[in-house]
Design an enzyme around this catalytic site. Structure first.
Site, PDB file in Angstrom:
ATOM      1  CB  SER A  35      -0.943  -0.001   1.195  1.00  0.00           C
ATOM      2  OG  SER A  35      -0.207   0.051   2.382  1.00  0.00           O
ATOM      3  CG  HIS A  59      -4.303  -1.899  -0.773  1.00  0.00           C
ATOM      4  ND1 HIS A  59      -4.922  -0.670  -0.672  1.00  0.00           N
ATOM      5  CD2 HIS A  59      -3.796  -2.157   0.456  1.00  0.00           C
ATOM      6  CE1 HIS A  59      -4.779  -0.193   0.555  1.00  0.00           C
ATOM      7  NE2 HIS A  59      -4.104  -1.082   1.253  1.00  0.00           N
ATOM      8  CE  LYS A  86      -7.480  -1.302   3.039  1.00  0.00           C
ATOM      9  NZ  LYS A  86      -6.563  -2.294   3.582  1.00  0.00           N
TER      10      LYS A  86
HETATM   11  C1  LIG Z   1      -6.397  -2.759   5.006  1.00  0.00           C
HETATM   12  C2  LIG Z   1      -5.578  -3.979   5.057  1.00  0.00           C
HETATM   13  C3  LIG Z   1      -5.852  -5.007   5.966  1.00  0.00           C
HETATM   14  C4  LIG Z   1      -6.924  -4.879   7.015  1.00  0.00           C
HETATM   15  O1  LIG Z   1      -8.204  -4.916   6.444  1.00  0.00           O
HETATM   16  P1  LIG Z   1      -9.456  -4.713   7.393  1.00  0.00           P
HETATM   17  O2  LIG Z   1     -10.552  -5.461   6.742  1.00  0.00           O
HETATM   18  O3  LIG Z   1      -9.693  -3.245   7.442  1.00  0.00           O
HETATM   19  O4  LIG Z   1      -9.106  -5.259   8.727  1.00  0.00           O
HETATM   20  C5  LIG Z   1      -5.105  -6.164   5.900  1.00  0.00           C
HETATM   21  N1  LIG Z   1      -4.111  -6.309   4.983  1.00  0.00           N
HETATM   22  C6  LIG Z   1      -3.808  -5.339   4.108  1.00  0.00           C
HETATM   23  C7  LIG Z   1      -2.713  -5.544   3.110  1.00  0.00           C
HETATM   24  C8  LIG Z   1      -4.520  -4.138   4.128  1.00  0.00           C
HETATM   25  O5  LIG Z   1      -4.198  -3.175   3.271  1.00  0.00           O
END
Ligand SMILES: *Cc1c(COP(=O)(O)O)cnc(C)c1O
Length: 400
Positions: A184, A212, A243
């Site tokens: 990210s 992502h 997301k």
């Molecule tokens: C955002 C993210 C998470 C966590 O996701 P949530 O559903 O908000 O707990 C885990 N791994 C990665 C790579 C992320 O970017």
């Protein structure tokens, strides 16, 4: 004995965070998540920092499906899955996400953080080895910490170093390579083609975290495995509904059916935490239906990303090259990055600066995230504002 020591320790820690310039404050948004939002500091700002890649966070179909699920299935279930927290909606969503990703089966969690947190301990023991990219997400690192397997770490995205780890782990009972599909901070896309080849050569499993990527990476949005042409070669996929896939919350692990079954029996965040709310399950089903019917949103995101990457460079900024809608606009200097972020907000663009220790020293940046929810006029205005703010602060154009 008093508790004063404890509270003064907390105060000192907070003071340390503040004096290191690392104290995080939160801006307050007063509208739904969208391309154009209001904050308590300023109305009508273009939002360039949501993980709302497909613009689904406030999509009418997601909202309607969530409302419908509340009407048909209630507000909450007040139970973990295995006691009385499983509805037809949860089973449908598990089937749909598994099919969408091209996997056998899937299991839901309250968040992807829990999917990763509850993944390793039930599946891998002392005799096994987990080989992890050095820049993997915090939830993967925590999940690995909770399990007794041997841990090996390769330098970020370094395939020669991964091979070194595979050789080192050759005597383990089984070994798994685990990586973010997309990282990210830089928008770096893992080299899953090379990783899968190495895995085949050394008899390793491959697991990826697709937070992502799910919904938009690859020609039909299935994820990094589609983008890298390795669908069918990945053993475990974790991801989020929080997301691109609607942005509410919820996570999943997709894998072969017996792996999912063992997680249902043993994975602690699944066994000891509440089921996903029906409204989120219902809306997530609608989102997956929408994305399975048409690639229009991921196509628009791809087009928007291409436009913005070209236009921001044209305006005089350095970016990290790539194809992902995460676009790191390199400012290098932390103080300038913070000043730029502040000026951008004054001019109507919401984009956040990242600096050490979140990124390496001298690599401060504004990380923007492009969305299918952005129209061309949003992106044009954003670039114009970057240009003005960058000129005002002497970051571009050679003026001090
Ligand atoms: C955002 C993210 C998470 C966590 O996701 P949530 O559903 O908000 O707990 C885990 N791994 C990665 C790579 C992320 O970017």
């Amino acid at each position: 004995m008093t508790t004063t020591t404890f509270y003064s320790h907390i105060d000192a820690e907070l003071a340390n965070i503040r004096s290191a310039g690392l104290f995080k404050t939160e801006r307050i948004i007063t509208t739904p998540q969208a391309a154009d939002i209001d904050t308590t500091e300023r109305a009508h700002v273009i939002n360039l920092c949501a993980n709302n890649y497909l613009g689904l966070s406030s999509h009418p179909k997601a909202i309607a499906a969530a409302k419908h699920a509340i009407d048909t299935h209630g507000y909450g279930l007040s139970s973990v899955r295995f006691i009385c927290g499983t509805q037809d909606l949860h089973k449908q969503l598990e089937r749909k996400i598994a099919d969408f990703l091209g996997m056998e089966d899937a299991i839901l969690y309250a968040a992807a953080f829990d999917a990763n947190g509850g993944l390793f301990e039930p599946l891998f023991g002392e005799q096994d080895a987990i080989i992890s990219d050095a820049l993997n997400h915090a939830s993967i690192i925590d999940g690995i910490r909770l399990c007794k397997a041997q841990r090996l770490r390769y330098a970020h995205n370094d395939m020669a170093d991964l091979e070194r780890c595979l050789k080192e782990a050759s005597s383990a009972r089984s070994r798994i390579i685990f990586t973010d599909g997309v990282f990210s901070m830089d928008g770096t896309i893992a080299q899953l083609d090379t990783i899968c080849d190495l895995a085949t050569q050394y008899g390793a499993l491959v697991g990826i975290d697709e937070c992502h990527a799910s919904g938009f990476m690859g020609k039909t949005g299935r994820g990094t495995h589609e983008f890298r042409n390795v669908m069918g070669r990945i053993d475990i996929i974790t991801g989020t509904f929080g997301k691109a896939l609607g942005g509410a919350s919820g996570g999943f692990t997709a894998a072969k059916a017996p792996v999912v079954e063992l997680l249902r029996q043993r994975s602690r965040p699944y066994l000891f935490s509440n089921t996903l709310a029906p409204s989120i399950a219902g809306a997530s089903i609608a989102v997956l239906d929408l994305l399975s019917e048409s690639t229009a949103l991921r196509d628009k995101l791809e087009e928007n990303t291409r436009y913005f990457r070209a236009a921001i460079q044209e305006a005089g900024f350095d970016i990290k090259p790539g194809e992902h809608p995460i676009v790191p606009i390199m400012i290098y200097d932390a103080v300038k990055a913070q000043a730029l972020s502040k000026r951008l907000l004054e001019l109507g663009v919401y984009a956040v600066g990242f600096f050490y220790p979140v990124v390496p020293q001298g690599q401060a940046r504004i990380r923007v995230q492009i969305s299918a929810g952005h129209e061309r006029h949003h992106l044009e205005k954003a670039v114009a504002v970057f240009k003005q703010a960058g000129t005002d602060l002497g970051i571009i154009g050679g003026k001090a």
